[in-house]
Enzyme design. Structure first.
Site, PDB file in Angstrom:
ATOM      1  N   ARG A  95       1.695 -43.328 -23.564  1.00 43.87           N
ATOM      2  CA  ARG A  95       0.925 -44.500 -23.165  1.00 43.87           C
ATOM      3  C   ARG A  95      -0.559 -44.259 -23.429  1.00 43.87           C
ATOM      4  NH1 ARG A  95       4.528 -43.247 -18.912  1.00 43.87           N
ATOM      5  NH2 ARG A  95       6.137 -44.835 -18.535  1.00 43.87           N
ATOM      6  N   LYS A 149       2.853 -42.242 -15.174  1.00 43.49           N
ATOM      7  CA  LYS A 149       2.766 -43.054 -13.968  1.00 43.49           C
ATOM      8  C   LYS A 149       3.149 -42.229 -12.746  1.00 43.49           C
ATOM      9  CE  LYS A 149       3.674 -47.498 -16.229  1.00 43.49           C
ATOM     10  NZ  LYS A 149       4.556 -48.689 -16.286  1.00 43.49           N
ATOM     11  N   HIS A 194      -0.143 -50.109 -27.555  1.00 44.31           N
ATOM     12  CA  HIS A 194       1.223 -50.029 -27.037  1.00 44.31           C
ATOM     13  C   HIS A 194       2.263 -50.314 -28.118  1.00 44.31           C
ATOM     14  CE1 HIS A 194       2.981 -49.110 -23.192  1.00 44.31           C
ATOM     15  NE2 HIS A 194       3.905 -50.031 -23.355  1.00 44.31           N
ATOM     16  N   ARG A 209       3.701 -47.195 -29.406  1.00 44.95           N
ATOM     17  CA  ARG A 209       4.726 -46.636 -28.515  1.00 44.95           C
ATOM     18  C   ARG A 209       6.077 -47.320 -28.776  1.00 44.95           C
ATOM     19  NH1 ARG A 209       5.546 -44.130 -23.405  1.00 44.95           N
ATOM     20  NH2 ARG A 209       6.749 -45.331 -21.874  1.00 44.95           N
ATOM     21  N   HIS A 256      10.198 -42.748 -19.057  1.00 42.86           N
ATOM     22  CA  HIS A 256      10.752 -43.837 -18.249  1.00 42.86           C
ATOM     23  C   HIS A 256      11.469 -43.274 -17.026  1.00 42.86           C
ATOM     24  CE1 HIS A 256      10.879 -46.908 -21.800  1.00 42.86           C
ATOM     25  NE2 HIS A 256       9.717 -46.912 -21.171  1.00 42.86           N
ATOM     26  N   TYR A 313      15.217 -51.277 -26.273  1.00 45.69           N
ATOM     27  CA  TYR A 313      15.096 -50.947 -27.689  1.00 45.69           C
ATOM     28  C   TYR A 313      16.425 -51.028 -28.432  1.00 45.69           C
ATOM     29  CZ  TYR A 313      10.485 -49.371 -26.320  1.00 45.69           C
ATOM     30  OH  TYR A 313       9.211 -49.336 -25.827  1.00 45.69           O
TER      31      TYR A 313
END
Length: 295
Positions: free
Chosen positions: A144, A168, A241, A244, A267, A276
């Protein structure tokens, strides 16, 4: 509310952007309650008042994604109030969020992106080496933007071809580096040492401006937009992004395991990665039609 924001900041470790969004959402909700119902305390609102605010938002033609984010904010808020004993029941249990149309992430075709990274002549300067590294890192690792900006020199292990990134919730993970990316990194670090001989490579931020200040979001956005505009005219394909998304899509199209892609992207669950799989359906159809006897 300040206790709630402090909880999100210190215990849940929400990002500054998410925190600002939640503060804005709760302020808007409080103002609505005061204006429409003369209610000064949001903790006293029941599900009918909350639902009326959601209807008000929908009538303003806000995107369902925006409305759902505001609902998510209220869910967290009232769950916090219930946990701390400020309310006896959670009014959000009777609230249903509006459905959102699934939007597949944009990505740049593999041939176009490889053509840019392999053939484009970046300037033989510190700026050129830095710009190339920004593109190669985002596409070569799938990290990210916030993770890119957080990389420090001591996060790198060039002999081991890995980089440690902080995602995150301050969760850290180790991401592998391809040989080309290692070469780009070595070239950039050498240029950086020439540009700033007084130091800055030991423990400091990896990516810096011409004034040796840490790189920032708008800088990266402008840089990525400048270079990707050479291979695509779509504005939705000219931001960090999208690199990514391209990383994940190209890995999947080459047969990479979905769980491996999940770990690389950082994730929390597989559902976030499964989007995806929809992007490679055209290739699956082509293989099927070419190989199946009755296709």
């Amino acid at each position: 509310m300040e206790l709630f924001f402090s909880y999100l900041r210190s215990e849940r470790r929400y990002s500054p952007h998410t925190l600002l969004s939640y503060q804005t959402d709760l302020r808007q909700f409080s103002e609505y309650l005061k204006t429409a119902y003369e209610l000064d305390d949001a903790a006293l609102a029941d599900h009918t008042l909350i639902r009326s605010w959601i209807v008000e938002l929908m009538q303003q033609n806000l995107a369902p994604r925006t409305v759902n984010r505001k609902i998510a904010c209220l869910r967290s808020y009232y769950k916090f109030l219930l946990r701390t004993g400020a309310v006896s029941k959670n009014p959000m249990l009777r609230i249903t969020a509006p459905k959102m149309a699934k939007k597949l992430p944009d990505f740049v075709p593999e041939e176009s992106l490889n053509g840019l990274l392999n053939s484009f002549e970046f300037p033989e300067s510190f700026e050129g080496a830095r710009d190339q590294l920004v593109l190669e890192l985002l596409y070569g690792t799938g990290i990210r933007l916030s993770e890119l900006l957080g990389i420090r020199h001591d996060d790198l292990s060039l002999p081991g071809r890995t980089v440690r990134v902080t995602g995150k919730g301050n969760k850290q993970r180790i991401v592998p580096l391809n040989p080309t990316l290692v070469q780009v990194l070595e070239r950039y670090i050498a240029r950086k040492q020439q540009e700033f001989p007084a130091g800055g490579n030991a423990g400091g931020p990896l990516l810096v401006t011409n004034k040796q200040e840490p790189l920032y979001e708008k800088f990266v956005y402008r840089t990525v937009k400048h270079y990707l505009s050479h291979i695509t005219t779509a504005a939705s394909q000219q931001h960090p992004h999208v690199l990514r998304h391209s990383f994940a899509t190209h890995l999947l199209s080459k047969g990479a395991d979905l769980n491996a892609i999940k770990e690389l992207l950082g994730h929390a669950n597989l559902a976030a990665t499964q989007v995806y799989t929809h992007l490679s359906i055209d290739k699956l159809k082509a293989v099927f039609e070419k190989a199946h006897p009755k296709a």
